[in-house]
Motif scaffolding. Structure first.
Motif, PDB file in Angstrom:
ATOM      1  N   THR A  27       0.850  -1.192   0.000  1.00 33.06           N
ATOM      2  CA  THR A  27       0.000   0.000   0.000  1.00 33.06           C
ATOM      3  C   THR A  27       0.881   1.236   0.000  1.00 33.06           C
ATOM      4  O   THR A  27       1.719   1.403   0.895  1.00 33.06           O
ATOM      5  N   PRO A  28       0.739   2.123  -0.988  1.00 32.20           N
ATOM      6  CA  PRO A  28       1.550   3.342  -1.012  1.00 32.20           C
ATOM      7  C   PRO A  28       1.379   4.156   0.262  1.00 32.20           C
ATOM      8  O   PRO A  28       0.276   4.319   0.774  1.00 32.20           O
ATOM      9  N   GLU A  84       1.675  -2.090  12.100  1.00 28.82           N
ATOM     10  CA  GLU A  84       2.300  -3.215  11.389  1.00 28.82           C
ATOM     11  C   GLU A  84       1.261  -4.124  10.744  1.00 28.82           C
ATOM     12  O   GLU A  84       1.593  -4.993   9.943  1.00 28.82           O
ATOM     13  N   ARG A  85      -0.018  -3.917  11.064  1.00 25.06           N
ATOM     14  CA  ARG A  85      -1.082  -4.742  10.478  1.00 25.06           C
ATOM     15  C   ARG A  85      -1.424  -4.243   9.077  1.00 25.06           C
ATOM     16  O   ARG A  85      -1.537  -3.036   8.857  1.00 25.06           O
ATOM     17  N   PRO A  86      -1.606  -5.150   8.116  1.00 24.75           N
ATOM     18  CA  PRO A  86      -1.891  -4.728   6.740  1.00 24.75           C
ATOM     19  C   PRO A  86      -3.137  -3.861   6.622  1.00 24.75           C
ATOM     20  O   PRO A  86      -3.210  -2.991   5.750  1.00 24.75           O
ATOM     21  N   GLU A  87      -4.121  -4.086   7.492  1.00 23.38           N
ATOM     22  CA  GLU A  87      -5.376  -3.341   7.383  1.00 23.38           C
ATOM     23  C   GLU A  87      -5.326  -1.976   8.072  1.00 23.38           C
ATOM     24  O   GLU A  87      -6.293  -1.211   8.023  1.00 23.38           O
ATOM     25  N   TYR A  88      -4.208  -1.627   8.715  1.00 25.61           N
ATOM     26  CA  TYR A  88      -4.111  -0.349   9.422  1.00 25.61           C
ATOM     27  C   TYR A  88      -4.206   0.812   8.436  1.00 25.61           C
ATOM     28  O   TYR A  88      -3.497   0.841   7.428  1.00 25.61           O
ATOM     29  N   ASP A  89      -5.063   1.769   8.715  1.00 23.66           N
ATOM     30  CA  ASP A  89      -5.216   2.915   7.823  1.00 23.66           C
ATOM     31  C   ASP A  89      -5.171   4.234   8.585  1.00 23.66           C
ATOM     32  O   ASP A  89      -5.624   5.271   8.087  1.00 23.66           O
TER      33      ASP A  89
END
Length: 454
Positions: free
Chosen positions: A241-242, A336-341
């Protein structure tokens, strides 16, 4: 490797962690150093030396404890990498690709973490195939990763990758290479930023060449990589994710490895300067007529080289410590979680700026002392058989990976205007046009993936 993992159990980064690992690897480093000059002179790739290091566990140092690895801190790893670079900068440099992959893996989903950490602990190593040399526009990649099977649970089970890369550092020493690519969906739409495919180097359709023609770091197995209709399992596809925590951290870490390589070269220059002066009998008719090792001007020259090597290493290790703090902050925030936004912790940008600043001073100082090495012995130090020119060639080559003028401008912009460093998804051909058009194009790049120039 089991012995190594068992010996590396401190819960926080400490000097003891480094000293324990240093004792484990130092005999191998010493052996590597003893043959470094001859390998350079003869163009002999250090295949056996890298295999020996990997067998001793050097390739697993940053695998987290919870996944069965030593869990060494960034600071400890960089100290060890400096030690290795002082022995042979080519070998240290080729680990950049593998450890960049391991750092990015920290931000992957649990399924991919479990799979790839297990693979690495069982001997998998990962090279790099990133930069394209022509016909790709700035911020884009011609290499394409596209689904070859229907989606199951939201993603295809298999993908296909096609493309050609100019730099594939370390891939000829590795079992796999990590290929950067544009990610397409079933309709051919390209996702923003870039993704990665971890491809076995012996897979059908993969071709690697050792054709890097630079005058330094010639034994890093850097060369052309081609991928023709290569099949890739979904577990080996790592979207990015950019502007994510992964993008910010891995870009900074990737450059920190280059700083460690340079710090090791500076230390090697110091040691070779001192060793050469120590045994030299002849002196110059323009000097003081003293034994060479007692001449105060020669002592001062060696002393300045040593002081610079100390400063370079200290700067590099300070930057490494900021990366440890950055990761701690990311974990505390859940970034560090991929879903963190959410918003990234400020410590991550502080680490990025620290590495950027080091990239202005460390390369310049290392290249300088590599030149000053010749002041300690005169023309005789240029003898090919001494191999002293390799330090300057290698330092200069590493230093050009990220042009210093661009780094310095970025830092100036940050301190004057508070602008955080931004980078395009990939290097490539700049579009022609007016300065206003270029400015507009630059604005459209906001929130693009922060990456190295190579």
């Amino acid at each position: 490797m089991t012995l190594l993992v068992a010996r590396c159990q401190p819960q926080v980064p400490t000097t003891a962690e480094y000293e324990d690992l240093k004792a484990h690897f130092q005999p191998i480093f010493d052996e590597i150093a003893s043959g470094a000059k001859d390998r350079e002179l003869n163009g002999q790739r250090p295949v056996d030396q890298i295999e020996q290091l990997n067998a001793a566990g050097f390739s697993v140092l940053r695998v987290p404890k919870e996944y069965g690895g030593p869990g060494a801190s960034v600071h400890t790893f960089i100290r060890l990498l400096i030690d290795l670079a002082a022995a042979d900068s080519n070998i240290a440099h080729q680990y950049r690709s593998h450890y960049g992959f391991l750092e990015a893996l920290r931000f992957a989903d649990t399924k991919r973490k479990e799979y790839w950490y297990r693979e690495v602990l069982q001997g998998t190593t990962v090279g790099n195939a990133s930069t394209e040399i022509g016909n790709n526009a700035l911020g884009t990649l011609n290499t394409q990763l596209r689904p070859s099977t229907p989606a199951v649970d939201g993603e295809p089970t298999n993908w296909t990758i096609d493309g050609e890369k100019y730099y594939a550092t370390g891939s000829l020493y590795s079992t796999h290479t990590r290929v950067s690519a544009s990610l397409q969906d079933a309709e051919g739409n390209v996702a923003p930023g870039r993704s990665f495919a971890v491809v076995p180097v012996d897979a059908e359709g993969v071709e690697l060449e050792d054709d890097w023609d630079g005058f330094g770091q010639k034994l890093t197995a850097t060369g052309t990589a081609r991928f023709r209709n290569v099949s890739v399992d979904s577990i080996a596809v790592l979207p990015r994710t950019p502007g994510s925590a992964e993008a910010v951290h891995e870009a900074a870490f990737f450059q920190e490895v280059l700083l460690a390589v340079l710090a090791g070269i500076a230390r090697a220059v110091r040691d070779d300067a001192a060793a050469g002066v120590r045994v030299r009998k002849r002196t110059f008719n323009t000097g003081l007529g003293l034994p060479y090792r007692q001449d105060p001007l020669i002592q001062e020259t060696v002393g300045r080289i040593a002081a610079t090597a100390f400063s370079v290493e200290a700067t590099t290790l300070h930057a490494a410590a900021t990366l440890d703090r950055s990761l701690d902050a990311a974990v505390a925030a859940g970034a560090e979680r991929p879903e963190y936004d959410g918003e990234l912790p400020s410590a991550m940008f502080e680490a990025e700026i620290a590495v950027e600043q080091a990239q202005v001073t460390v390369p310049e100082e290392t290249v300088r002392v590599a030149s000053e090495l010749f002041l300690t012995g005169g023309a005789s130090n240029t003898a090919v058989k001494k191999g002293l020119d390799r330090h300057w060639r290698n330092a200069q080559t590493v230093s050009t990976h990220n042009p210093i003028v661009f780094r310095a401008r970025t830092i100036g912009d940050y301190y004057v205007n508070g602008t955080l460093p931004e980078g395009l998804n990939a290097i490539g051909d700049a579009k022609t046009g007016s300065s206003d058009e270029a400015s507009a194009e630059g604005s459209s790049a906001t929130n693009q993936d922060r990456v190295a120039t190579r």
